[in-house]
Structures are given as C-alpha cells and as structure tokens.
Write an enzyme that holds these catalytic residues in place. Structure first.
Site, PDB file in Angstrom:
ATOM      1  N   CYS A 164      57.951  35.573   9.319  1.00 19.13           N
ATOM      2  CA  CYS A 164      59.087  36.187   9.038  1.00 19.13           C
ATOM      3  C   CYS A 164      58.602  37.019   7.912  1.00 19.13           C
ATOM      4  CB  CYS A 164      60.240  35.449   8.354  1.00 19.13           C
ATOM      5  SG  CYS A 164      60.634  33.812   9.094  1.00 19.13           S
ATOM      6  N   ARG A 170      71.137  23.994  26.791  1.00 21.26           N
ATOM      7  CA  ARG A 170      70.452  25.397  26.198  1.00 21.26           C
ATOM      8  C   ARG A 170      69.261  24.805  25.341  1.00 21.26           C
ATOM      9  NH1 ARG A 170      75.353  23.879  24.710  1.00 21.26           N
ATOM     10  NH2 ARG A 170      76.277  24.213  22.271  1.00 21.26           N
ATOM     11  N   ASP A 182      75.719  21.237  10.978  1.00 23.14           N
ATOM     12  CA  ASP A 182      74.761  21.020  11.937  1.00 23.14           C
ATOM     13  C   ASP A 182      74.382  19.525  11.556  1.00 23.14           C
ATOM     14  OD1 ASP A 182      73.063  21.207  14.074  1.00 23.14           O
ATOM     15  OD2 ASP A 182      72.224  22.915  13.654  1.00 23.14           O
ATOM     16  N   ARG A 242      68.275  19.924  22.514  1.00 18.98           N
ATOM     17  CA  ARG A 242      69.254  18.809  21.890  1.00 18.98           C
ATOM     18  C   ARG A 242      70.363  19.025  22.988  1.00 18.98           C
ATOM     19  NH1 ARG A 242      71.834  21.292  16.689  1.00 18.98           N
ATOM     20  NH2 ARG A 242      69.938  20.622  15.751  1.00 18.98           N
ATOM     21  N   TYR A 243      70.917  20.198  23.324  1.00 17.74           N
ATOM     22  CA  TYR A 243      72.221  20.207  24.144  1.00 17.74           C
ATOM     23  C   TYR A 243      71.637  20.183  25.669  1.00 17.74           C
ATOM     24  CZ  TYR A 243      74.676  21.653  19.922  1.00 17.74           C
ATOM     25  OH  TYR A 243      75.077  21.506  18.590  1.00 17.74           O
ATOM     26  N   LYS A 291      76.232  20.619  16.303  1.00 16.61           N
ATOM     27  CA  LYS A 291      77.039  21.137  15.270  1.00 16.61           C
ATOM     28  C   LYS A 291      78.580  20.639  15.552  1.00 16.61           C
ATOM     29  CE  LYS A 291      73.972  25.528  15.359  1.00 16.61           C
ATOM     30  NZ  LYS A 291      73.116  25.092  16.253  1.00 16.61           N
ATOM     31  N   CYS A 321      62.830  33.336   3.209  1.00 16.01           N
ATOM     32  CA  CYS A 321      64.147  32.866   2.483  1.00 16.01           C
ATOM     33  C   CYS A 321      64.285  31.582   1.993  1.00 16.01           C
ATOM     34  CB  CYS A 321      65.444  32.967   3.920  1.00 16.01           C
ATOM     35  SG  CYS A 321      65.437  34.417   4.550  1.00 16.01           S
ATOM     36  N   CYS A 368      65.604  28.458   4.007  1.00 17.10           N
ATOM     37  CA  CYS A 368      65.392  28.258   5.189  1.00 17.10           C
ATOM     38  C   CYS A 368      65.483  26.919   5.786  1.00 17.10           C
ATOM     39  CB  CYS A 368      64.037  29.063   5.686  1.00 17.10           C
ATOM     40  SG  CYS A 368      63.793  28.769   7.313  1.00 17.10           S
ATOM     41  N   ASP A 406      71.781  23.180   5.897  1.00 20.83           N
ATOM     42  CA  ASP A 406      71.372  21.717   6.040  1.00 20.83           C
ATOM     43  C   ASP A 406      70.809  21.239   4.863  1.00 20.83           C
ATOM     44  OD1 ASP A 406      71.934  22.262   9.085  1.00 20.83           O
ATOM     45  OD2 ASP A 406      70.436  23.811   9.082  1.00 20.83           O
TER      46      ASP A 406
END
Ligand SMILES: *Cc1c(COP(=O)(O)O)cnc(C)c1O
Ligand code: SF4
Length: 342
Positions: free
Chosen positions: A98, A89, A303, A85-86, A310, A102, A105, A266
C-alpha cells in the site's frame, strides 16, 4: 505481476526531534512503516487524526494478547491469496503493498511484509478455483491495496475474471483515492470501465482526508461509471465522535461516494489503542440516522472473530408485545406501531 512505484516520505522526516523517536522507529521493525508524499501532506500537526493513522505508536508492540488473524482468514483460504467465507463471494488478496501502512490495518500480519507481488502460479490457482466454483458471483479484489498493481497486471486479472460466466460482480477495495490519489489516472479509469459492472469501495476515515486531490480522483472514477462506496473504520481518537462522522459522511456524498460500512475495529494484534466500545459505535449511528440524509448512513458492522461473518448492529431494537411494536424515533421518542398478524 508488477507493482507501481510510489514516492514515500521517510519516518525521520516526519518525526523531526520527537521525544519518542527511537521507540517509534523500533515499531516499524515489526510492523512496517510507509507513508506516501500525498498522505504526509495532509498532516497538520503531531497526533492529529491523519498522523495517528499513519505514524507508528509504541503501544502497537504492547498489544500482544490479541491474535494476528482473529477472522481466521488463513484457514478460510482454499488456495493461497483467496478467502472464501460466504458461499457466493470471495476476496482475492492480489497485493501485499500500500502507499501508506495504516496502523490499524486488519491485515497488519501481512501488509508490507511479503516481498514480491502475487506470483503467476498463485494467481493462476486462485483464478482456477473461482472458475471451478459455480456458486461464486462476486469477486472482491483486496490486499494490501489492489491498485498498487500496475495497469497491465490489473487488466490481466480483470480480463480473466470477466471471462468467467458465473462471476457477475467485480469489486475493488482500495484506499488509493485517499493515500495516493495520483494513481487514479485517466488511463486507469479508461481501463477499469471496460469491466462493468465494476464497483469500488474506498476507505476514508476522516473529513480531513477528503482533499481536493482525493475529490478529483473520486470524480474520475465516478465519471467512468464506477459506483463508489466507502468503508470507514471506527478509530479511537480519530473519528469516534458524532460530529466528525457526520461531517465525513456528508463530505463523501458531496464527492459522489456512498457510505457503505462503518466497521467496528477487528481484534487484530497491534491495534488495541484504536479500539472503541460497541456502545460508542452505536452512539455514532444514533447520531446519524434521521439527523442527516439517509444516503449518508452506512451500516455499522462487526466482523466476528473466527470468520463467522459480518453482523450489522442497530442502536435501538424494537420492543414487541404481541402484535404491538414500540419503536424509538431519531429524537428518542417511543412510538407504538401495530403490526399485522400473519
Ligand atoms: C467483508 C467480506 C466480504 C464481502 O462482504 P459484503 O458484506 O458482501 O460486503 C466477502 N468475503 C469476506 C471474507 C469478507 O470479509
Ligand atoms: S490501505 Fe488498507 S490494506 Fe493498506 S494498510 Fe491501509 S487499511 Fe491496510
């Protein structure tokens, strides 16, 4: 590409004779349930902050308005398993598992649903993409939890990345110190420290999660020279109040973890019951800045949907009249500040 094994606790064992047992179990057929023994041990009672994060809630299935992937991660994926996206990075999704799933998530659309670990061809394609993209300086290993991969697989991925000259920074995003601290072994730390500069961002959401075992896990990582950051998600009924966040941030610093981000939740399908208003988030940040050590104050970020990136939010914007700024102090006082004129 192999996953570690990790002891899990059955949902029935947690629910006992809970009145909504069948409704709660039904949720886990759409959004998988998994709970490690160590995270289960942190539950003190039904509906406490740890319970809310890991036990399915029938409201997950009622939330159908929102999209499964509002951040357009799939469409920002040049090759499977990579989000670019950037310019400088990338995020590599190296695991879809996991120790705990969660309930809030952001990758609820995929965690626990893909059967196998990342296959060798997919990994090769992702590594080749990074090799061929000279602008990429920072690679974030994410998932799922990257530390679900066994040491050998992690070693392979890290070695390949370290051979790429333009990749200076490697980061691992992991909730393992919270969800399965036993994974942070001396062997793992000894392996990771060969790949510096390597940063780890972990994910604590509540002071109760800073257990002795979590604290030992973070000590081991810090002793291996790994700078530790923390990303917290703002969650209704879990940590959406100033006192809880202050306690969490101070506890993190005491175990050598530097708060990095507080994330606005999100807009992911199945998580609406955790959503707080942005005003609530700003109130939390207002309650931190100036009141506690600056080291304990993370950036509060949203985000943006559509993969726009972000954006950091501040509670009180300066007012400007010509070269005169009016700024709000942490006690709420308005103070005039004369800027220079360029
Ligand atoms: C959050 C994120 C990053 C890393 O952003 P930082 O602000 O540098 O921590 C990179 N790529 C994607 C797709 C992200 O969501
Ligand atoms: S550990 Fe992270 S990736 Fe895994 S379910 Fe929790 S929030 Fe999602």
């Amino acid at each position: 590409m192999k996953y570690i094994s990790c002891e899990s606790v059955a949902l029935d064992a947690i629910l006992g004779d809970h009145p909504l047992k069948s409704e709660i179990s039904a949720v886990s057929r759409t959004y998988p349930f998994r709970l490690s023994a160590s995270y289960a041990a942190l539950i003190k009672e039904c509906q406490d902050p740890v319970w809310r994060q890991c036990v399915p809630d029938p409201r997950e299935l009622e939330d159908v308005e929102q999209q499964p992937d509002p951040l357009h991660e799939a469409s920002l994926s040049p090759v499977p398993g990579l989000i670019h996206r950037y310019p400088d990075r990338v995020v590599m999704l190296v695991s879809s598992r996991c120790p705990v799933y969660c309930r809030f998530c952001m990758r609820k659309r995929m965690v626990g649903l893909q059967e196998s670990a990342l296959d060798a061809n997919t990994l090769e394609a992702a590594l080749e993409y990074i090799e061929n993209s000279a602008a990429i300086r920072d690679v974030v290993l994410s998932g799922g939890d990257p530390l679900m991969l066994d040491d050998e697989t992690l070693h392979y991925i890290l070695s390949r990345l370290r051979k790429i000259g333009h990749v200076s920074l490697i980061r691992i995003g992991t909730r393992m110190p919270v969800t399965h601290p036993e994974r942070i072994t001396p062997q793992l730390c000894g392996m990771l420290k060969q790949f510096h500069p390597l940063y780890i961002n972990t994910h604590f959401n509540h002071p109760e999660e800073v257990s002795d075992a979590a604290s030992r896990a973070c000590s081991r990582l810090a002793d291996a020279g790994i700078p530790l950051g923390n990303q917290t998600v703002l969650l209704k009924g879990v940590n959406d109040d100033v006192d809880t966040m202050r306690a969490l941030m101070m506890k993190l610093l005491s175990i050598r973890v530097r708060p990095y981000y507080i994330h606005q939740l999100d807009l992911v399908r199945g998580t609406a019951h955790f959503r707080t208003s942005v005003e609530k988030g700003l109130e939390v940040v207002r309650g931190l800045r100036g009141h506690v050590s600056g080291m304990a104050v993370p950036h509060y970020v949203i985000d943006l949907p559509g993969g726009k990136g972000k954006v950091a939010l501040l509670p009180d914007q300066p007012e400007r009249e010509g070269n005169v700024l009016t700024l709000t102090t942490y006690t709420g006082e308005k103070v005039v500040y004369a800027d220079v004129v360029d």
